[in-house]
Scaffold this active site. Sequence first.
Site, PDB file in Angstrom:
ATOM      1  N   SER A 121       0.848  -1.189   0.000  1.00  0.00           N
ATOM      2  CA  SER A 121       0.000   0.000   0.000  1.00  0.00           C
ATOM      3  C   SER A 121       0.886   1.242   0.000  1.00  0.00           C
ATOM      4  CB  SER A 121      -0.883   0.014   1.247  1.00  0.00           C
ATOM      5  OG  SER A 121      -0.061   0.116   2.409  1.00  0.00           O
ATOM      6  N   LYS A 122       0.248   2.385  -0.185  1.00  0.00           N
ATOM      7  CA  LYS A 122       1.015   3.631  -0.182  1.00  0.00           C
ATOM      8  C   LYS A 122       1.693   3.832   1.170  1.00  0.00           C
ATOM      9  CE  LYS A 122       0.762   8.449  -1.570  1.00  0.00           C
ATOM     10  NZ  LYS A 122      -0.044   9.521  -2.173  1.00  0.00           N
TER      11      LYS A 122
END
Length: 423
Positions: A198-199
């Site tokens: 994920s970011k």
Amino acid sequence: MVRVRFAPSPTGFLHIGGARTALFNWMYAKAQGGQFILRIEDTDLARSKPEYLEEILDSMKWLGLTWDEFYKQSDRFEIYRKYAHQLLSEDKAYKDGEAVVLKVLQKSIKIYDLIRGEIVVDSKEIKDQVLMKSDGSPTYSFACVIDDALMEISCVIRGEDHISNTPKQILIYEALGFKIPKFAHLPLILDPEGGRMSKRAGATAVTEYRTQGYLSQAIVNYLMLLGWSPGNNQEKISMAAALKTFSIKRINKAGAAFSLEKLQWLNSQYIKEMDTSQLAEALTPLVVAQYPKANLQRKDLEHMVQLYKGRMSTLSDFLDWTYFLFNDQVRFEDDTKAKYLSGDMRREFSLLADSLSGTSDFNVKTAEEVFRGVVAQLSVEAGALVHPVRVALTGRAVGPGLFDTMVLLGRERTVRRLREAFN
């Protein structure tokens, strides 16, 4: 000749996963004495943006991934239409309104993947494939196959999320009579817990890492370790050394976990080994952007760099460590003020300030002589005064040598902060 390509879409910035795909393609080409092609897949005219393209090209150059040839799919629409008409004329495709659709024949499709071995798919699991959309633009697979064939791509190296596209594309290769290239599907980059990255866990744009103060050499070094290893548990390796042992077949099938801590460690190693002058050059834009009014001489910046380079994980750490030098107000870290300046040390600080203000030549040697003279006069241990003085001057309990720190601050600011410490 080995010819590989990286084919980003300018519908977003170049993220760390795409950068690794580009890197492995580039390394394979260079290791084999081949060519690396950059192809911009911008057939989605509505979502493709010039600013994304500019960022992709800039990030590629920053990483050192230069290309031998450059193409944009938006310039090649007539080529795709020509081959669509060919398939229609050969009765291998049909019209569905304005769209052109490939007839999928029943057969067993075999893919030999250089990383995963043989993959077999039955075409009955694949429906007829749209080649040209009703708006006249090509689908991803159709444009991809035509370009890979015409550009003589010998091996398609891309993420494993494209495995499902490969059998569909092989059917298009066969319908057009094109030679089928080799394939290599790279493992996904995972977060530290083994999930999709994920970011928050690192799936950010290359530009963001650059802004945060990571060096391109460290990013490249770390990315090549995500799925491949030079052997002997080696983690820091030059590109020249890596190319001597690089092989697509040695890339792991399993996903590679992204560790921001390991990237930071690797970045710190590159920073430590940088020449002080080079590091000062790299830091200058950050310092100027943060403190545009600072009248900083190059020799003073190099002095700061020499003192702090061993404490930096990223270039932006330098701004944090040297905050006290560029700001009149001291920013105290955590509980340092309460821990080191809670007692009444007015006498000690006042004596040190008076003694330092009387020095004619303020340098590391004289600062140390004055400090040790004050310690002797007060009959205290040097350590009892070092930490409180450092905290008063910098807001931190740790840092380079205290006397170097005093000289960086200058006599006037050092004396003023000592006098203000207990106001």
